[in-house]
Scaffold this motif. Sequence first.
Motif, PDB file in Angstrom:
ATOM      1  N   TRP A  33       0.830  -1.200   0.000  1.00 20.19           N
ATOM      2  CA  TRP A  33       0.000   0.000   0.000  1.00 20.19           C
ATOM      3  C   TRP A  33       0.870   1.258   0.000  1.00 20.19           C
ATOM      4  CZ3 TRP A  33      -0.682   3.801   3.887  1.00 20.19           C
ATOM      5  CH2 TRP A  33      -1.700   4.734   3.608  1.00 20.19           C
ATOM      6  N   ILE A  38       1.035   4.076  -2.998  1.00 19.52           N
ATOM      7  CA  ILE A  38       0.714   5.496  -2.796  1.00 19.52           C
ATOM      8  C   ILE A  38       1.845   6.369  -3.329  1.00 19.52           C
ATOM      9  CG2 ILE A  38       0.373   7.280  -1.018  1.00 19.52           C
ATOM     10  CD1 ILE A  38      -2.073   5.491  -1.369  1.00 19.52           C
ATOM     11  N   THR A  43       1.967   6.234  -7.158  1.00 20.51           N
ATOM     12  CA  THR A  43       0.884   7.025  -7.763  1.00 20.51           C
ATOM     13  C   THR A  43       1.247   8.508  -7.760  1.00 20.51           C
ATOM     14  OG1 THR A  43      -0.748   5.430  -7.004  1.00 20.51           O
ATOM     15  CG2 THR A  43      -1.576   7.602  -7.598  1.00 20.51           C
ATOM     16  N   LYS A  78       3.454  -1.367  -9.870  1.00 28.89           N
ATOM     17  CA  LYS A  78       2.214  -1.245  -9.087  1.00 28.89           C
ATOM     18  C   LYS A  78       1.303  -2.443  -9.340  1.00 28.89           C
ATOM     19  CE  LYS A  78       0.225   2.900  -8.923  1.00 28.89           C
ATOM     20  NZ  LYS A  78      -0.342   4.135  -9.529  1.00 28.89           N
ATOM     21  N   VAL A  84      -0.149  -5.377  -6.693  1.00 26.48           N
ATOM     22  CA  VAL A  84      -1.573  -5.711  -6.498  1.00 26.48           C
ATOM     23  C   VAL A  84      -1.778  -7.218  -6.713  1.00 26.48           C
ATOM     24  CG1 VAL A  84      -3.905  -5.405  -7.440  1.00 26.48           C
ATOM     25  CG2 VAL A  84      -2.447  -3.417  -7.070  1.00 26.48           C
ATOM     26  N   PHE A  97      -1.955  -8.053  -2.910  1.00 30.63           N
ATOM     27  CA  PHE A  97      -3.379  -7.807  -2.642  1.00 30.63           C
ATOM     28  C   PHE A  97      -4.193  -9.045  -3.047  1.00 30.63           C
ATOM     29  CE2 PHE A  97      -3.686  -2.834  -2.551  1.00 30.63           C
ATOM     30  CZ  PHE A  97      -2.864  -2.820  -1.451  1.00 30.63           C
ATOM     31  N   MET A  98      -3.975  -9.499  -4.283  1.00 31.08           N
ATOM     32  CA  MET A  98      -4.688 -10.708  -4.730  1.00 31.08           C
ATOM     33  C   MET A  98      -4.095 -11.960  -4.073  1.00 31.08           C
ATOM     34  SD  MET A  98      -5.168  -9.987  -8.789  1.00 31.08           S
ATOM     35  CE  MET A  98      -6.585  -9.068  -9.412  1.00 31.08           C
ATOM     36  N   THR A 101      -7.096   7.152  -8.080  1.00 35.86           N
ATOM     37  CA  THR A 101      -6.135   6.046  -7.946  1.00 35.86           C
ATOM     38  C   THR A 101      -5.890   5.759  -6.469  1.00 35.86           C
ATOM     39  OG1 THR A 101      -5.067   6.957  -9.919  1.00 35.86           O
ATOM     40  CG2 THR A 101      -3.910   5.181  -8.785  1.00 35.86           C
ATOM     41  N   LEU A 102      -5.673   6.833  -5.689  1.00 36.23           N
ATOM     42  CA  LEU A 102      -5.427   6.654  -4.256  1.00 36.23           C
ATOM     43  C   LEU A 102      -6.634   5.992  -3.584  1.00 36.23           C
ATOM     44  CD1 LEU A 102      -3.714  10.052  -3.316  1.00 36.23           C
ATOM     45  CD2 LEU A 102      -2.640   7.905  -3.993  1.00 36.23           C
ATOM     46  N   ILE A 140      -6.702   2.205  -4.533  1.00 36.42           N
ATOM     47  CA  ILE A 140      -5.607   1.486  -3.879  1.00 36.42           C
ATOM     48  C   ILE A 140      -5.919   1.284  -2.400  1.00 36.42           C
ATOM     49  CG2 ILE A 140      -3.224   1.800  -3.058  1.00 36.42           C
ATOM     50  CD1 ILE A 140      -2.634   3.064  -5.824  1.00 36.42           C
ATOM     51  N   THR A 141      -6.416   2.362  -1.775  1.00 39.77           N
ATOM     52  CA  THR A 141      -6.717   2.282  -0.344  1.00 39.77           C
ATOM     53  C   THR A 141      -7.916   1.359  -0.099  1.00 39.77           C
ATOM     54  OG1 THR A 141      -5.827   4.506  -0.113  1.00 39.77           O
ATOM     55  CG2 THR A 141      -7.138   3.678   1.718  1.00 39.77           C
ATOM     56  N   SER A 151      -8.731  -1.196  -1.894  1.00 35.52           N
ATOM     57  CA  SER A 151      -8.203  -2.543  -2.077  1.00 35.52           C
ATOM     58  C   SER A 151      -7.463  -3.000  -0.818  1.00 35.52           C
ATOM     59  CB  SER A 151      -7.204  -2.534  -3.239  1.00 35.52           C
ATOM     60  OG  SER A 151      -7.590  -3.406  -4.245  1.00 35.52           O
ATOM     61  N   TRP A 152      -6.685  -2.077  -0.271  1.00 34.64           N
ATOM     62  CA  TRP A 152      -5.885  -2.385   0.907  1.00 34.64           C
ATOM     63  C   TRP A 152      -6.784  -2.774   2.083  1.00 34.64           C
ATOM     64  CZ3 TRP A 152      -4.150   1.637   4.845  1.00 34.64           C
ATOM     65  CH2 TRP A 152      -3.223   1.091   5.749  1.00 34.64           C
ATOM     66  N   VAL A 170      -7.990  -6.266   1.638  1.00 33.34           N
ATOM     67  CA  VAL A 170      -6.945  -7.238   2.011  1.00 33.34           C
ATOM     68  C   VAL A 170      -6.959  -7.423   3.521  1.00 33.34           C
ATOM     69  CG1 VAL A 170      -4.480  -7.751   2.056  1.00 33.34           C
ATOM     70  CG2 VAL A 170      -5.427  -6.557   0.120  1.00 33.34           C
ATOM     71  N   ARG A 171      -7.119  -6.305   4.226  1.00 35.14           N
ATOM     72  CA  ARG A 171      -7.136  -6.379   5.698  1.00 35.14           C
ATOM     73  C   ARG A 171      -8.336  -7.191   6.180  1.00 35.14           C
ATOM     74  NH1 ARG A 171      -4.818  -0.651   7.758  1.00 35.14           N
ATOM     75  NH2 ARG A 171      -4.840  -1.815   9.680  1.00 35.14           N
ATOM     76  N   HIS A 209      -9.799  -6.284  -6.273  1.00 32.44           N
ATOM     77  CA  HIS A 209      -8.401  -5.942  -6.593  1.00 32.44           C
ATOM     78  C   HIS A 209      -8.216  -5.790  -8.098  1.00 32.44           C
ATOM     79  CE1 HIS A 209      -7.683  -6.497  -2.473  1.00 32.44           C
ATOM     80  NE2 HIS A 209      -7.651  -7.813  -2.475  1.00 32.44           N
ATOM     81  N   ASP A 254      -9.043  -2.369  -9.142  1.00 35.68           N
ATOM     82  CA  ASP A 254      -7.904  -1.521  -8.783  1.00 35.68           C
ATOM     83  C   ASP A 254      -6.784  -1.669  -9.824  1.00 35.68           C
ATOM     84  OD1 ASP A 254      -6.056  -0.058  -7.346  1.00 35.68           O
ATOM     85  OD2 ASP A 254      -5.654  -1.623  -5.877  1.00 35.68           O
ATOM     86  N   LEU A 255      -6.453  -2.909 -10.146  1.00 33.68           N
ATOM     87  CA  LEU A 255      -5.390  -3.218 -11.114  1.00 33.68           C
ATOM     88  C   LEU A 255      -5.659  -2.546 -12.466  1.00 33.68           C
ATOM     89  CD1 LEU A 255      -2.874  -4.876 -11.919  1.00 33.68           C
ATOM     90  CD2 LEU A 255      -4.360  -6.831 -12.307  1.00 33.68           C
ATOM     91  N   ILE A 289      -4.996   1.125 -12.363  1.00 28.85           N
ATOM     92  CA  ILE A 289      -3.559   1.397 -12.269  1.00 28.85           C
ATOM     93  C   ILE A 289      -2.932   1.505 -13.661  1.00 28.85           C
ATOM     94  CG2 ILE A 289      -1.384   0.200 -11.683  1.00 28.85           C
ATOM     95  CD1 ILE A 289      -2.661  -0.443  -8.963  1.00 28.85           C
TER      96      ILE A 289
END
Lengths: 88, 201
Positions: A12, A16, A19, A46, A50, A54-55, B72-73, B76-77, B79-80, B83-84, B184, B187-188, B191
């Motif tokens: 992450w 950031i 980006t 990036k 992911v 992430f995946m 984008t931010l 990404i956030t 997606s993050w 994941v959590r 995700h 998100d990808l 990106i």
Amino acid sequence: MDFLKNPAHRAWLVLIVATSITWYLGEVGAAGTASIVAMLLIAFVKGRLVILDFMELREAPKMWRILLEGWLILVSSLILLAYWISLK
Amino acid sequence: MTNMTDAPAPYSAETASARRLPGDLAIWFFILAEMLAFAVFFAAYAFARASHVEEFNLYQQTLDRNLGGLNTLLLITGSWFVVRAVQAAHKDNQQAIALNILIGWLCGGGFLIVKVIEYSAKFGAGISMSTNTFYMFYISLTFFHFMHVILGMVILTVLWVQARKGVYGRHDAHGLESGAAYWHMVDLLWIVLFPLVYVMR
């Protein structure tokens, strides 16, 4: 730093920062071969984060890693080829 | 290092060697199909640009890079946090699963709001799909992605409801992992889309 022990948290942070770099390149009006290659490389890094963190495909069967990372390589290559043609 | 000794033992020699695909196999085929569709779209944009370089470079300047970067931010956030949620499920932390899905959903909502602001500025200026080739690609590509964000949020809504019922945990997180993988992917795709359409010239 416990935060950085988690690969998703590390990913992450990098995402950031990356980006922000792409956005900054746009702000300064970066154009031409070098900036296109730089932006594609940033997008590749990036995308890979992911896919892997992430995946969570880092520990997945190799075939799926290859398919998704291969998609990234394919897309970046096609974009690079098209931009290279446009420079001629 | 010492606190690692009481780490859970599900990773026994037997499971450690087995490479595991998160979620259901079917969702990965679906994701792959979606990604191939976008790959064609991205390539079509790049090659159309090659024969309209001046037009694309000129009208790309009218796009709002700040809103594109902000989006984008947000993705990404978002997606993050999802994941959590998956990590929380693997630790059986029930409350954190639903909360993280909710925050991920809110990031998606933020993306939609920013995109609507961006679209209304463009449509308000009289720009449409038929204005020129660049705007045709800009509107169709971003709108195609926009619909995927909406579908991702519908999936997150289902995951949130299920998580609140306590469906996910160490015993089973397959449904959660499948939905997360789709999120995700959204998100990808962005990106790649953001630098391609908003920045690269």
